[in-house]
Design a protein around this motif. Sequence first.
Motif, PDB file in Angstrom:
ATOM      1  N   LYS A  95       0.713  -1.166  -0.096  1.00  0.00           N
ATOM      2  CA  LYS A  95      -0.100  -0.232  -0.044  1.00  0.00           C
ATOM      3  C   LYS A  95       0.856   1.236  -0.066  1.00  0.00           C
ATOM      4  O   LYS A  95       0.683   2.201  -0.650  1.00  0.00           O
ATOM      5  CB  LYS A  95      -0.865  -0.110   1.424  1.00  0.00           C
ATOM      6  CG  LYS A  95      -2.102   0.754   1.101  1.00  0.00           C
ATOM      7  CD  LYS A  95      -3.104   0.580   2.177  1.00  0.00           C
ATOM      8  CE  LYS A  95      -4.190   1.813   2.256  1.00  0.00           C
ATOM      9  NZ  LYS A  95      -5.023   1.770   3.658  1.00  0.00           N
ATOM     10  N   THR A  96       1.923   1.209   0.666  1.00  0.00           N
ATOM     11  CA  THR A  96       2.700   2.380   0.805  1.00  0.00           C
ATOM     12  C   THR A  96       3.671   2.508  -0.348  1.00  0.00           C
ATOM     13  O   THR A  96       4.149   3.593  -0.947  1.00  0.00           O
ATOM     14  CB  THR A  96       3.640   2.272   2.209  1.00  0.00           C
ATOM     15  OG1 THR A  96       3.809   1.349   2.449  1.00  0.00           O
ATOM     16  CG2 THR A  96       3.012   3.292   2.917  1.00  0.00           C
ATOM     17  N   LEU A  97       4.467   1.528  -0.837  1.00  0.00           N
ATOM     18  CA  LEU A  97       5.251   1.212  -1.951  1.00  0.00           C
ATOM     19  C   LEU A  97       4.719   1.053  -3.209  1.00  0.00           C
ATOM     20  O   LEU A  97       5.493   1.264  -4.181  1.00  0.00           O
ATOM     21  CB  LEU A  97       6.407   0.322  -1.488  1.00  0.00           C
ATOM     22  CG  LEU A  97       7.158   0.397  -0.229  1.00  0.00           C
ATOM     23  CD1 LEU A  97       8.321  -0.576  -0.311  1.00  0.00           C
ATOM     24  CD2 LEU A  97       7.723   1.896  -0.164  1.00  0.00           C
ATOM     25  N   GLY A  98       3.628   0.463  -3.271  1.00  0.00           N
ATOM     26  CA  GLY A  98       3.011   0.005  -4.567  1.00  0.00           C
ATOM     27  C   GLY A  98       3.186   0.991  -5.692  1.00  0.00           C
ATOM     28  O   GLY A  98       3.626   0.458  -6.813  1.00  0.00           O
ATOM     29  N   ILE A  99       2.955   2.168  -5.724  1.00  0.00           N
ATOM     30  CA  ILE A  99       3.075   3.099  -6.847  1.00  0.00           C
ATOM     31  C   ILE A  99       4.635   3.006  -7.250  1.00  0.00           C
ATOM     32  O   ILE A  99       4.912   3.776  -8.525  1.00  0.00           O
ATOM     33  CB  ILE A  99       2.494   4.405  -6.647  1.00  0.00           C
ATOM     34  CG1 ILE A  99       2.951   5.081  -5.430  1.00  0.00           C
ATOM     35  CG2 ILE A  99       1.011   4.546  -6.524  1.00  0.00           C
ATOM     36  CD1 ILE A  99       2.600   6.396  -5.233  1.00  0.00           C
ATOM     37  N   PHE A 100       5.572   2.919  -6.506  1.00  0.00           N
ATOM     38  CA  PHE A 100       6.958   3.078  -6.857  1.00  0.00           C
ATOM     39  C   PHE A 100       7.561   2.001  -7.743  1.00  0.00           C
ATOM     40  O   PHE A 100       8.631   1.963  -8.374  1.00  0.00           O
ATOM     41  CB  PHE A 100       7.870   3.566  -5.612  1.00  0.00           C
ATOM     42  CG  PHE A 100       7.139   4.417  -4.846  1.00  0.00           C
ATOM     43  CD1 PHE A 100       7.117   5.808  -5.376  1.00  0.00           C
ATOM     44  CD2 PHE A 100       6.882   4.522  -3.398  1.00  0.00           C
ATOM     45  CE1 PHE A 100       6.655   6.962  -4.787  1.00  0.00           C
ATOM     46  CE2 PHE A 100       6.567   5.418  -2.876  1.00  0.00           C
ATOM     47  CZ  PHE A 100       6.274   6.738  -3.335  1.00  0.00           C
ATOM     48  N   ILE A 101       6.974   0.696  -7.326  1.00  0.00           N
ATOM     49  CA  ILE A 101       7.506  -0.439  -7.790  1.00  0.00           C
ATOM     50  C   ILE A 101       7.735  -0.427  -9.323  1.00  0.00           C
ATOM     51  O   ILE A 101       8.789  -0.756  -9.789  1.00  0.00           O
ATOM     52  CB  ILE A 101       6.919  -1.688  -7.348  1.00  0.00           C
ATOM     53  CG1 ILE A 101       6.497  -1.680  -5.856  1.00  0.00           C
ATOM     54  CG2 ILE A 101       7.422  -3.117  -7.889  1.00  0.00           C
ATOM     55  CD1 ILE A 101       7.462  -2.092  -5.029  1.00  0.00           C
TER      56      ILE A 101
END
Lengths: 209, 176
Positions: A95-101
């Motif tokens: 939820k916190t890192l998802g968009i960066f992967i």
Amino acid sequence: MRKLKIIINGIIRENPTFVLVLGMCPTLATTSTVSSGVGMGLAAAAVLVGSNAVISMIRKFVPSQVRIPCYIVVIAAFVTVLQMLMQAFLPDLYKTLGIFIPLIVVNCIILGRAEAFASKNTVADSVCDGIGMGLGFTFALFIVSLVRESIGIFAPMATMPPGGFIVLGCLLAGMNRLGRFLAKRSGKPEPEPLRIDCRHCVMGCRVKD
Amino acid sequence: MKDFSKLVLTLTAVCVICGAVVSTAYMVTKEPIRIANEAKKRASILDVMPEGSGDPVTKTNLAGRIYWESDKGYAMEISSNSGYAGRIDLMLGFTKDGRFNKYSVLSHSETPTLGSHITDTFVAHVTNRPAASTDWRVTKDGGEIVPISSATISSRAVCGAIAEGCAVYSDILEGK
């Protein structure tokens, strides 16, 4: 000892953000808050260790003419698998890192290290390089985001894109100044600025002088 | 020619192996991802429902909108495309006696430290108000809601979504 040197090299002497100035897109995009900056750094570090190991393993089979597409396929596969595993088994972290992967695939540091280090060194050394560069990247993102988020309390501009450029520029200038000051104090000659030409380029593509 | 076929074969082999790894990972994680997403949605439904609500039941109104009903209230998903940075997805919660309970943000890309306050401090600005008689506009536009300072556009988008949700809510109450 040599392994430790490789790791420390990535954190300080060849810090990917402050010295090599690689991976600027994620640096500017994710450093508006400390939590997202450090998250991006750690996710990139995990991919870097894995992709360095695999690329070092296949370095002897891959002809140099097709090495770049091969590395990119390996890196993209790594990122996709990591994303799916995270989504399935660590949903809170996702939820916190998802968009960066997905951003990691196009991070210059990953391909840069595959090309400059993993394709020429043993698996163990490449893993150490991945750890060092990953920690160096995380450390740099932490510093940038710490400065931006604390200034942002008084001047919200610092957390917006223009503020990112200004803060990063000031930090890079500060790091250069610090390097010169330290060299002067220990009596060594001033470090030469990195020249962007084929002899000095850290990407290390195999162009002969 | 021999060199050329070696290049083609190597690249093909790398692609096939990576493809196999990715598709294996996809098959292994497909079910856990579905379960994790469902748990996430369920958690946000329970979060916006009035405190102490029982199990929510999925329902559909006459207009075909999906909503959830528990013994104490209703929840529904509404999204707004008028955020400062595009789409904002919200889960809205209502009580059974005509009040808007609270909302939670499912996804957004508002400016960090400004518009991103719609996920925390702004919730208190709108929470527990009568759904029908509240003027769901920000004070700048003549309404009742105090916007986040220096993030009026984000606040306006959330208020718009809540007003839309209130219309659906009154339909549900009227049995439409």
